[in-house]
Design a protein around this motif. Structure first.
Motif, PDB file in Angstrom:
ATOM      1  N   ASN A   1       0.951  -1.109   0.041  1.00  0.00           N
ATOM      2  CA  ASN A   1       0.157   0.082  -0.054  1.00  0.00           C
ATOM      3  C   ASN A   1       0.789   1.242  -0.091  1.00  0.00           C
ATOM      4  OD1 ASN A   1      -2.424  -1.397   0.157  1.00  0.00           O
ATOM      5  ND2 ASN A   1      -2.821  -1.186   2.262  1.00  0.00           N
TER       6      ASN A   1
ATOM      7  N   PRO B   1      -4.080   6.121   4.338  1.00  0.00           N
ATOM      8  CA  PRO B   1      -4.023   5.759   2.886  1.00  0.00           C
ATOM      9  C   PRO B   1      -3.903   6.596   1.820  1.00  0.00           C
ATOM     10  CG  PRO B   1      -6.274   5.431   3.677  1.00  0.00           C
ATOM     11  CD  PRO B   1      -5.452   6.116   4.810  1.00  0.00           C
TER      12      PRO B   1
ATOM     13  N   VAL C   1      -4.267   1.840  -2.122  1.00  0.00           N
ATOM     14  CA  VAL C   1      -4.568   0.601  -1.370  1.00  0.00           C
ATOM     15  C   VAL C   1      -4.473  -0.770  -2.637  1.00  0.00           C
ATOM     16  CG1 VAL C   1      -6.149  -1.194  -0.103  1.00  0.00           C
ATOM     17  CG2 VAL C   1      -5.849   1.206   0.432  1.00  0.00           C
TER      18      VAL C   1
END
Lengths: 242, 201
Positions: free
Chosen positions: A52, A73, A76
């Motif tokens: 990621n 994030p 992903v």
């Protein structure tokens, strides 16, 4: 001390019961570790998966401290890495190789290469070519770059078809013909950037594998990883005619 | 450094309890104090049970499970479907599946998952025995009940490769929306896996 940077998760180790030590390949600061508080929790687990891309803010009192990461994030990729065997093995191999880089030594080129490869890694046919390119880039960053632009014997830029296993330099067809059985084939796509046939990718992986082994791994008492062998096998299966 | 409030035996007891999962120094003191208060009713039977278990616990040489007999209770249970073999990473996963009661098959405990950065390679896992079992027991299906993590699924792919020659059906657990999970709170990876694994109504 505080900075914010992009990073690709290379590995996560549990630290105590609730925390995790996360290893990132950051864009501007190279391979960098930090602790994520609550990183072993179920809520953080999907974010802290290898492969990621995250936005990382690192804080510490002193620069030499391990420090703490706050991660968000960005991209992903867990699903692809979990589903496609060649992607899982390929990433594992690349992470192992990146582990050889010294900590906190910037390698922006490798960060960009790894990100681009991971974005396109789902496509099985191009995965072999991409891995060979990664290994070439890694060799160059570690100071063992191959010289594939000019012939080592004549200086010519034309008809470069071999690579010397000793010098890592290209050799043209005329100069290399008498030693062809001892030279590596030079796949055209490594020089020209064209789409290669599967045979050329095999040649490229053989070439980069040899130089990774002899110049990087063997001096450290290591060998080519099981993950690389598993990647090559998965990639071959996916490109084999049905 | 806090001053010791009790003798070395009690301090040592507290230190050891503090090393248990879920317990820190403060909770270890509370547990120790509770045990001390209930010496006869709890501490003595607990100590006896631990001594007894310590002397008897063995790892099953067949499947890697822990039990007080070898082969373990699960391996000797003749009511289990021998045509299926469930592969798990740790004994905790085996216990979780047994709690759910959805499978009636023998297990194989790997002892972890592949994690090259942590130095866990194929030779560190209980893989050789798995291949032998699949061949010798004429297993028809191997269920890879490994975690939905990159390391867990890399291990699953590795095992699939190992069992390619055995011509056995290799399956893995589904991945997607957990029971009680609301889509709004799910991460992108889980949603992506759930969409790919969607089923017809």
């Amino acid at each position: 001390m505080e900075w914010t940077d992009e990073g690709i998760v290379l590995g996560v180790r549990r630290h105590g019961e609730g925390n995790a030590i996360v290893e990132l390949l950051t864009r501007l600061r190279g391979r960098h570790l930090g602790m994520v508080r609550g990183g072993a929790s179920r809520r953080q687990a999907p974010l802290l998966q290898p492969g990621n891309t995250v936005s990382a803010t690192w804080r510490a009192r002193l620069d030499e401290h391990m420090g703490n990461y706050a991660l968000e994030p960005a991209v992903v990729r867990t699903e692809v890495l979990m589903r496609a065997p060649h992607a899982a093995f390929g990433f594992t191999h690349m992470a192992q190789m990146l582990h050889l880089l010294p900590e906190r030594d910037p390698h922006e080129g490798l960060f960009l290469t790894l990100g681009a490869i991971l974005d396109a890694f789902e496509d099985r046919e191009s995965a072999g070519r991409l891995l060979a390119r990664f290994e070439l880039a890694l060799l160059a960053e570690l100071g063992f770059g191959l010289e594939l632009e000019t012939c080592a014997a004549t200086g010519s830029r034309e008809n470069l078809v071999y690579v010397s296993p000793k010098s890592g330099r290209a050799v043209c067809g005329e100069a290399g013909a008498p030693y062809a059985d001892r030279l590596f084939a030079l796949p055209r796509f490594l020089v020209e950037g064209t789409a290669p046939p599967a045979g050329d990718v095999e040649d490229a992986l053989r070439l980069t594998g040899h130089f990774l082994l002899t110049r990087v791994l063997e001096p450290r008492g290591l060998g080519l990883s099981d993950a690389r062998a598993a990647f090559v096998s998965a990639w071959r299966r996916s490109t084999a005619p049905v | 450094m806090p001053r010791a409030v009790a003798g070395p035996e009690i301090e040592r007891l507290i230190q050891l309890i503090a090393r248990l999962p879920g317990l820190g120094p403060r909770s270890a003191r509370r547990v120790a104090l509770h045990l001390i208060k209930k010496r006869e009713a709890l501490m003595a039977p607990l100590a006896a049970a631990m001594t007894d278990a310590l002397g008897k616990i063995v790892e099953c040489r067949r499947c890697g499970n822990v039990d007080v007999c070898d082969p373990c209770t699960i391996c000797t249970d003749t009511s289990r479907d021998r045509r299926t073999l469930v592969v798990v990473a740790d004994v905790g996963d085996l216990w979780a599946l047994e709690r759910a009661g959805v499978l009636n098959a023998p297990y194989h405990v790997l002892g972890g998952v592949l994690s090259p950065l942590d130095g866990v390679g194929p030779e560190d896992l209980n893989l050789a025995k798995l291949v032998t079992r699949v061949h010798e027991d004429e297993v028809g299906e191997v269920i890879l009940a490994l975690g939905a993590t990159v390391d867990g699924q890399t291990t699953a792919h590795y095992i699939t490769d190992l069992l390619r020659e055995a011509h056995v059906r290799v399956t893995r657990l589904a991945q997607g929306v957990p029971v009680g999970g609301e889509l709004d709170y799910l991460d992108e990876g889980t949603l992506s896996a759930a969409i790919r694994a969607r089923t017809q109504m």
